[in-house]
Design a protein around this motif. Sequence first.
Motif, short mmCIF file in Angstrom:
data_model
loop_
_atom_site.label_atom_id
_atom_site.label_comp_id
_atom_site.label_asym_id
_atom_site.label_seq_id
_atom_site.Cartn_x
_atom_site.Cartn_y
_atom_site.Cartn_z
N UNK A 327 0.84 -1.21 0.00
CA UNK A 327 0.00 0.00 0.00
C UNK A 327 0.87 1.25 0.00
N UNK A 328 2.11 1.09 0.42
CA UNK A 328 2.99 2.25 0.61
C UNK A 328 3.95 2.46 -0.57
N UNK A 329 4.03 1.47 -1.46
CA UNK A 329 5.08 1.53 -2.49
C UNK A 329 4.66 2.33 -3.72
N UNK A 330 5.66 2.92 -4.38
CA UNK A 330 5.43 3.62 -5.64
C UNK A 330 4.56 4.87 -5.47
N UNK A 331 4.59 5.50 -4.29
CA UNK A 331 3.73 6.67 -4.07
C UNK A 331 4.54 7.95 -3.95
N UNK A 332 5.79 7.89 -4.38
CA UNK A 332 6.67 9.06 -4.38
C UNK A 332 6.62 9.82 -3.04
N UNK A 333 6.68 9.08 -1.96
CA UNK A 333 6.77 9.70 -0.64
C UNK A 333 5.42 10.11 -0.06
N UNK A 334 4.37 10.06 -0.86
CA UNK A 334 3.04 10.46 -0.37
C UNK A 334 2.38 9.24 0.29
N UNK A 335 2.83 8.92 1.50
CA UNK A 335 2.41 7.66 2.12
C UNK A 335 0.97 7.72 2.62
N UNK A 336 0.29 6.57 2.62
CA UNK A 336 -1.10 6.58 3.07
C UNK A 336 -1.20 6.87 4.56
N UNK A 337 -2.13 7.71 4.94
CA UNK A 337 -2.33 8.06 6.35
C UNK A 337 -3.22 7.02 7.03
N UNK A 338 -3.58 7.32 8.30
CA UNK A 338 -4.36 6.36 9.08
C UNK A 338 -5.69 6.03 8.40
N UNK A 339 -6.40 7.07 7.94
CA UNK A 339 -7.74 6.83 7.39
C UNK A 339 -7.67 5.97 6.12
N UNK A 340 -6.74 6.31 5.23
CA UNK A 340 -6.62 5.55 3.98
C UNK A 340 -6.26 4.09 4.27
N UNK A 341 -5.35 3.91 5.22
CA UNK A 341 -4.96 2.54 5.58
C UNK A 341 -6.14 1.79 6.20
N UNK A 342 -6.85 2.48 7.09
CA UNK A 342 -8.01 1.83 7.74
C UNK A 342 -9.00 1.33 6.68
N UNK A 343 -9.25 2.20 5.70
CA UNK A 343 -10.21 1.80 4.65
C UNK A 343 -9.69 0.59 3.89
N UNK A 344 -8.39 0.57 3.62
CA UNK A 344 -7.81 -0.55 2.86
C UNK A 344 -7.89 -1.84 3.68
N UNK A 345 -7.52 -1.77 4.96
CA UNK A 345 -7.56 -2.98 5.79
C UNK A 345 -9.00 -3.46 5.95
N UNK A 346 -9.89 -2.49 6.08
CA UNK A 346 -11.31 -2.86 6.23
C UNK A 346 -11.81 -3.57 4.96
N UNK A 347 -11.39 -3.06 3.80
CA UNK A 347 -11.80 -3.72 2.54
C UNK A 347 -11.30 -5.16 2.51
N UNK A 348 -10.05 -5.34 2.96
CA UNK A 348 -9.50 -6.71 2.97
C UNK A 348 -10.31 -7.60 3.91
N UNK A 349 -10.63 -7.06 5.10
CA UNK A 349 -11.38 -7.84 6.10
C UNK A 349 -12.76 -8.18 5.54
N UNK A 350 -13.41 -7.19 4.96
CA UNK A 350 -14.76 -7.46 4.43
C UNK A 350 -14.70 -8.38 3.22
N UNK A 351 -13.63 -8.21 2.43
CA UNK A 351 -13.46 -9.08 1.24
C UNK A 351 -13.29 -10.54 1.63
N UNK A 352 -12.81 -10.79 2.84
CA UNK A 352 -12.60 -12.18 3.27
C UNK A 352 -13.86 -12.78 3.89
N UNK A 353 -14.92 -12.01 3.91
CA UNK A 353 -16.25 -12.52 4.29
C UNK A 353 -16.25 -13.29 5.62
N UNK A 354 -15.70 -12.67 6.64
CA UNK A 354 -15.76 -13.27 7.97
C UNK A 354 -14.57 -14.16 8.30
#
Length: 592
Positions: A327-354
Amino acid sequence: MTFSIHGLAVARGIAIGRAVLVASSRVDVAHYFIEPSQVDAEIGRVRAGRNAVVDEIHRLQQSIATMGPKEAPHELAALLDVHLMLLQDEELISGVKRWVTDRLYNAEWALTTQLEVIARQFDEMEDEYLRERKADLEQVVERILRHMKGVASPVAPPPSHRRPSSPRQQDLLLDDDSLDVPLVLVAHDLSPADMMQFKQSVFAGFVTDVGGKTSHTAIVARSMDIPAVVGARGASQLVRQDDWLIVDGDAGVMIVDPSPIILAEYGFKQRQGELERTRLARLRHTPAVTLDGQKVELLANIELPEDAPAAVNAGAVGVGLFRSEFLFMGRQGNLPGEEEQYQAYRRAVEGMQGLPVTIRTIDVGADKPLGGNERDSAHLNPALGLRAIRWSLADPGMFLNQLRAILRAAAHGQVNMLIPMLAHASEIRHTVALVDFARAELDNKGIAYGPIKLGAMIEVPAAALMLKTFLKYFDFLSIGTNDLIQYTLAIDRADESVAHLYDPLHPAVLRLVAETIAECNAKGKGVSVCGEMAGDIALTRLLLGLGLRSFSMHPAQILAVKQEVLRADTQRLAPWAQNILQAEDPGQALGA
Ligand code: PEP
Ligand code: MG
């Protein structure tokens, strides 16, 4: 003329197609197919880019005409003349036109492809002066690309731009210029970040000159389930644009310009592979239980939340390793903050359907640089440097962002947090304190979060030799064999020149793995292997015999490993595995 180049087998299967040579510095240009109706617009974009650079050079020429020889030496004027000549060379634009019209490549792809064709001609010139003009050509193409960036393509890349990867062999032989011919990417090197942008790509196979079997580039290729060979030295020099290639990802060989007999043989192998996949697909819903009734957990390794559906489809019972650094790579130093990461982790959790998701905290450094294409060369020995947890602890603000994001995602499903590359008790205590601190911060702000299990990776021999301390602080351990092998044997996992010494079956490696499994089992703590050893069917029985019951691997490997599990009897495997462990040459004893 048919010839072959040997490298390292990294991602299984056979790909047959035409070569697309991409210079390492230009892998970041978009590669997608356009519609026939868009051909003129795409050629127009290249022309406009070229004309803009021509105008720029004309303006420069005018301004240096008014300067004296000191500010504008004669060489500069001569160089501008050369650049103009190269820009106006018909071969550049006519080649671009061909790639766009005949192959439906997008404008940037067509331009860089034609650059490779002309660059090769320069390489072959006897005259040194002319040979050196290749660098000028690269510069002018770079400038055209820069101008094209300012002019957005009217053609958006479709969501999935991959072409059929396995047309019938007869079709290939009969219809050489078919638009449906698969394409094989050949490059000197590709970084893990480059590979990520090829996840949804047009390519049916990958070949690189450099790289080791468990380099992260190879790992991403494997996760894409596309045949790949790395460490095929000289491939990007010896192959020409558009050559016919066979990539044998099982044997680690690339065959250039194959004869019809060889093509037919590999076409047959390719179909056999497809049949095998279809057969394995029937095991998707079969529980992974050994003949003697031992339940085995087969988990998936993922790089992005979007990989979750493939993991579920492959029958994974959870994610054993989410490599969050992607999630952090290839972003030219513009790293994802807490909210963006939370959304990404949440998508992964929901994508795994429990199903449970194990999120590893950021593991950058060494062959996973954050920004650019190349390996971290700023440090003398990046694999031994500020990597993984060391990097996180050096920047607690960034680390706390990630810890809070993971804790918050745990409110949406079962989440485990995994810490990479720990080696010191002080690092462990520091990490645990920061996790507690992140919880306290969320409490103070009244933000919801969920319970997590905290785990550590065993990736450094030091960690495997101080399990007592690890087991005191952590709920579970996950053995990162890729790094454990690298650090136990002092072999850079990304360096193909020492790849022959990178040995998962080295007795010292096996002992560290075996003792970690045994100690966790004895203490009733969860233990899994999430390095590439877990997905290697040649090692499944050995790991089962050593007591392992949790394997995490690329989704594409799960069904083949499940087949091994279903055929195994752990009661018989246990004494056999102990014998292998005692052998002077376990590889030989295993028949590997
Ligand atoms: C490992 O080292 O085995 C591991 C799983 O981590 P990575 O490959 O991402 O370094
Ligand atoms: Mg690792």
